[in-house]
Design an enzyme around this catalytic site. Structure first.
Site, PDB file in Angstrom:
ATOM      1  N   SER A  77       0.892  -1.037   0.097  1.00 16.08           N
ATOM      2  CA  SER A  77      -0.085   0.007   0.071  1.00 16.08           C
ATOM      3  C   SER A  77       0.918   1.292  -0.039  1.00 16.08           C
ATOM      4  CB  SER A  77      -1.010   0.009   1.365  1.00 16.08           C
ATOM      5  OG  SER A  77      -1.970   1.200   1.108  1.00 16.08           O
ATOM      6  N   HIS A  78       0.419   2.154   0.807  1.00 15.25           N
ATOM      7  CA  HIS A  78       1.211   3.381   0.938  1.00 15.25           C
ATOM      8  C   HIS A  78       2.507   3.265   1.822  1.00 15.25           C
ATOM      9  CE1 HIS A  78      -1.369   3.100   4.319  1.00 15.25           C
ATOM     10  NE2 HIS A  78      -0.488   4.085   5.074  1.00 15.25           N
TER      11      HIS A  78
END
Length: 184
Positions: A104-105
């Site tokens: 993800s981030h």
């Protein structure tokens, strides 16, 4: 054979950690065994799996798929792509759950797993129960099959002079994505 996940790996909405010291192939395999057991005991038989482009994702995907199959779940292998692509496959395919391997981030040394069952997020106490199944080695046994996924998305190069292709307007970078459909 039992497996103990590091407690910090089992989070509220996903499973995530630093690859190497906290997350590795054994975790991917054990997650596959545990989630497959969960899905089978709920009456399911198939799970879609996808992964992002991080260097560790393909290694985790292979271990995860091996674990799912070892517990008797058929796997629809989506391949590399963004999480929404896996969610689309889970919604329209004939599967009972899905797992996306994605950092993800988070920083590049981290990776993890997002889970879905029955068109709904898989989180909270359910993730913790996967840890209990793994610690007890309480896994179903079987021989699941692996099916490659038919092409879901196609990247189109658009000539700005043409304006659009199949309803997809040319963007500044002259690339559009077309949803081709999905059949399992």
């Amino acid at each position: 054979m039992a497996h103990r996940f590091r407690p910090t790996l089992l989070r509220e909405y996903d499973m995530r950690g630093v690859v190497g010291p906290m997350l590795g192939e054994a975790d991917g395999y054990a997650l596959g065994r545990s989630f497959a057991t969960w899905v089978r005991r709920a009456g399911g038989s198939a799970v879609a799996v996808g992964y992002d482009g991080r260097l560790s994702s393909s290694m985790l995907e292979e271990a995860l798929v091996d674990g799912l199959c070892a517990s008797g779940i058929d796997v629809l292998r989506i391949g590399v792509g963004p999480t929404p692509m896996l969610y689309y496959a889970e919604m329209v395919g004939q599967v009972d759950g899905a797992i996306q391997i994605t950092g993800s981030h988070n920083p590049g040394d981290q990776n993890g797993f997002k889970l879905v069952q029955g068109h709904a997020p898989f989180f909270g106490a359910a993730i913790q129960r996967l840890g209990v199944l793994a610690a007890a080695g309480d896994w179903e046994v079987g021989a699941g099959r692996v099916e490659p996924c038919p092409q879901i998305l196609r990247v189109l190069r658009i000539d700005p002079a043409e304006g659009d292709v199949g309803g997809a307007r040319a963007a500044e970078d002259h690339v559009a994505v077309q949803i081709l459909g999905f059949r399992s």
